[in-house]
Each structure stands twice: as structure tokens, then as C-alpha cells.
Design a protein around this motif. Structure first.
Motif, short mmCIF file in Angstrom:
data_model
loop_
_atom_site.label_atom_id
_atom_site.label_comp_id
_atom_site.label_asym_id
_atom_site.label_seq_id
_atom_site.Cartn_x
_atom_site.Cartn_y
_atom_site.Cartn_z
N ILE A 120 0.86 -1.18 0.00
CA ILE A 120 0.00 0.00 0.00
C ILE A 120 0.90 1.24 0.00
CG2 ILE A 120 -1.68 1.33 1.34
CD1 ILE A 120 -2.58 -1.50 2.48
N VAL A 121 0.76 2.07 -1.03
CA VAL A 121 1.57 3.28 -1.13
C VAL A 121 0.79 4.53 -0.72
CG1 VAL A 121 3.16 2.36 -2.86
CG2 VAL A 121 1.12 3.61 -3.60
N ARG A 122 -0.56 4.43 -0.81
CA ARG A 122 -1.37 5.58 -0.43
C ARG A 122 -2.72 5.11 0.10
NH1 ARG A 122 -0.92 8.65 -4.90
NH2 ARG A 122 -2.94 8.18 -5.75
N PHE A 123 -3.20 5.84 1.09
CA PHE A 123 -4.51 5.57 1.70
C PHE A 123 -5.18 6.90 1.97
CE2 PHE A 123 -6.91 5.77 5.66
CZ PHE A 123 -7.84 4.76 5.51
N GLU A 124 -6.48 6.97 1.68
CA GLU A 124 -7.25 8.16 2.04
C GLU A 124 -8.60 7.71 2.59
OE1 GLU A 124 -8.33 12.62 0.45
OE2 GLU A 124 -7.39 11.21 -0.91
N GLN A 125 -8.98 8.31 3.70
CA GLN A 125 -10.21 7.98 4.41
C GLN A 125 -11.29 9.01 4.11
OE1 GLN A 125 -10.39 9.57 8.35
NE2 GLN A 125 -10.93 7.58 9.20
N TYR A 126 -12.53 8.53 3.95
CA TYR A 126 -13.71 9.39 3.80
C TYR A 126 -14.73 8.90 4.82
CZ TYR A 126 -11.44 10.37 -0.63
OH TYR A 126 -10.52 10.72 -1.59
N VAL A 127 -15.12 9.74 5.77
CA VAL A 127 -16.01 9.32 6.84
C VAL A 127 -16.82 10.51 7.34
CG1 VAL A 127 -14.23 9.65 8.62
CG2 VAL A 127 -16.10 8.05 9.05
N ASP A 128 -18.00 10.24 7.89
CA ASP A 128 -18.79 11.28 8.54
C ASP A 128 -18.16 11.54 9.91
OD1 ASP A 128 -20.61 12.90 9.84
OD2 ASP A 128 -22.35 11.86 9.02
N THR A 129 -17.27 12.50 9.96
CA THR A 129 -16.51 12.76 11.18
C THR A 129 -17.39 13.24 12.33
OG1 THR A 129 -16.01 15.01 10.43
CG2 THR A 129 -14.41 13.28 9.89
N ALA A 130 -18.52 13.87 12.02
CA ALA A 130 -19.40 14.35 13.09
C ALA A 130 -19.94 13.19 13.91
CB ALA A 130 -20.55 15.18 12.51
N LEU A 131 -20.27 12.09 13.25
CA LEU A 131 -20.79 10.93 13.98
C LEU A 131 -19.74 10.33 14.91
CD1 LEU A 131 -22.91 9.13 11.23
CD2 LEU A 131 -23.71 10.52 13.16
N VAL A 132 -18.48 10.35 14.50
CA VAL A 132 -17.40 9.86 15.36
C VAL A 132 -17.23 10.80 16.55
CG1 VAL A 132 -14.94 9.31 15.48
CG2 VAL A 132 -16.25 8.72 13.42
N ARG A 133 -17.20 12.09 16.27
CA ARG A 133 -17.00 13.07 17.35
C ARG A 133 -18.14 13.09 18.37
NH1 ARG A 133 -12.66 16.03 17.37
NH2 ARG A 133 -11.38 16.17 15.53
N GLU A 134 -19.37 12.77 17.93
CA GLU A 134 -20.51 12.74 18.86
C GLU A 134 -20.32 11.72 19.98
OE1 GLU A 134 -24.14 12.11 16.69
OE2 GLU A 134 -23.99 14.06 15.69
N ALA A 135 -19.54 10.68 19.73
CA ALA A 135 -19.31 9.64 20.74
C ALA A 135 -18.14 9.98 21.66
CB ALA A 135 -19.03 8.30 20.05
N MET A 136 -17.43 11.06 21.35
CA MET A 136 -16.24 11.43 22.11
C MET A 136 -16.58 12.45 23.19
SD MET A 136 -13.62 11.71 18.89
CE MET A 136 -12.23 12.15 19.94
N PRO A 137 -15.69 12.59 24.19
CA PRO A 137 -15.91 13.63 25.20
C PRO A 137 -15.82 15.02 24.58
CG PRO A 137 -13.98 12.26 25.76
CD PRO A 137 -14.50 11.81 24.44
N ASP A 138 -16.50 15.98 25.17
CA ASP A 138 -16.47 17.37 24.68
C ASP A 138 -15.11 18.00 24.87
OD1 ASP A 138 -19.09 17.27 23.91
OD2 ASP A 138 -19.82 17.91 25.87
#
Length: 138
Positions: A120-138
């Protein structure tokens, strides 16, 4: 046939699949073995680990190990593969539970890999980051 290691395919789809299996097993050595020495691994802007990491050690130290520190049972479920030559796009899901909040996630994600020479020479992620952050502490 040349070589004696018949069990290890260098086909792009197989290399990417090995990366997911190693990640799910927590086998960072096997995961690093799928990455080129000059790999560019990009976590999406807005994601908790946003940025581009280089070298196999840099990827596992700054992404996989940090996910393990903050989340229980972080798994990238590789549901569907779309392959075009050296390009492999995986439609997947992240599931995990944030250690600080106890909140679970189940988030759709797309990953774009470029595989050359069996690595693997390159990787790029596409994700709904808001949904991940909602589960994290403020």
C-alpha cells in the motif's frame, strides 16, 4: 513457478484485505508488512486523528495505537471492494465504543487505497466525522 511463497498474493485486493485482517486482529507487525516504506496515509480532516502519516511505523503509532488508546473494539468492517488496477476502494463501517464516554459508533466509511508492487503506497479515508466526534468527550 518462481518463488516458493505460494500463500501471499501481491494482487491489490489481497494486500488491502490482509491490512484489514491484521488491523482487526491487532497485529500491527502484519499490518506494517502491507505498507510501503514511503506510504502516505491520510485520515480525513475533522477526524480525531486527521493528518497524513508516513512510514509504516508512523501509521501504526499515530493511527492504530491511538485508536486503541481511546476506543474499545475499534474495527473497520470491510464490506465491499471496488477494484480498478492499482486502486482499491473499500466501502466499510467503523464500530467501536469510546472509552471515556461509553458511547458506541457504527459509521459508514470509504477507504481509497493505491497498491503498487504488493504494498500500500497511499490511503485516504472518507467518513462522517461528526458521527465519530458525537461519541467522544467534549
Amino acid at each position: 513457478m518462481a518463488g516458493t511463497d505460494f500463500g501471499v498474493s501481491t494482487a491489490p485486493v489481497d494486500v488491502v484485505r490482509r491490512q484489514y485482517l491484521a488491523s482487526a486482529a491487532g497485529d500491527l507487525e502484519a499490518l506494517r508488512a502491507t505498507l510501503a516504506p514511503d506510504v502516505e496515509w491520510t485520515e480525513m480532516a475533522g477526524f480525531p486523528l486527521a493528518g497524513t502519516y508516513r512510514t509504516p511505523d508512523g501509521v501504526t503509532a499515530n493511527v492504530m495505537e491511538k485508536l486503541g488508546q481511546d476506543w474499545d473494539d475499534w474495527i473497520a468492517h470491510d464490506d465491499n471492494y471496488v477494484v480498478d488496477g492499482e486502486n482499491v476502494v473499500v466501502l466499510a463501517r467503523y464500530t467501536a465504543v469510546n472509552k471515556a464516554t461509553g458511547k458506541p459508533i457504527d459509521v459508514r466509511v470509504a477507504h481509497h487505497f493505491v497498491v503498487r508492487g504488493g504494498l500500500i503506497v497511499r490511503f485516504e479515508q472518507y467518513v462522517d466525522t461528526a458521527l465519530v466526534r458525537e461519541a467522544m468527550p467534549d
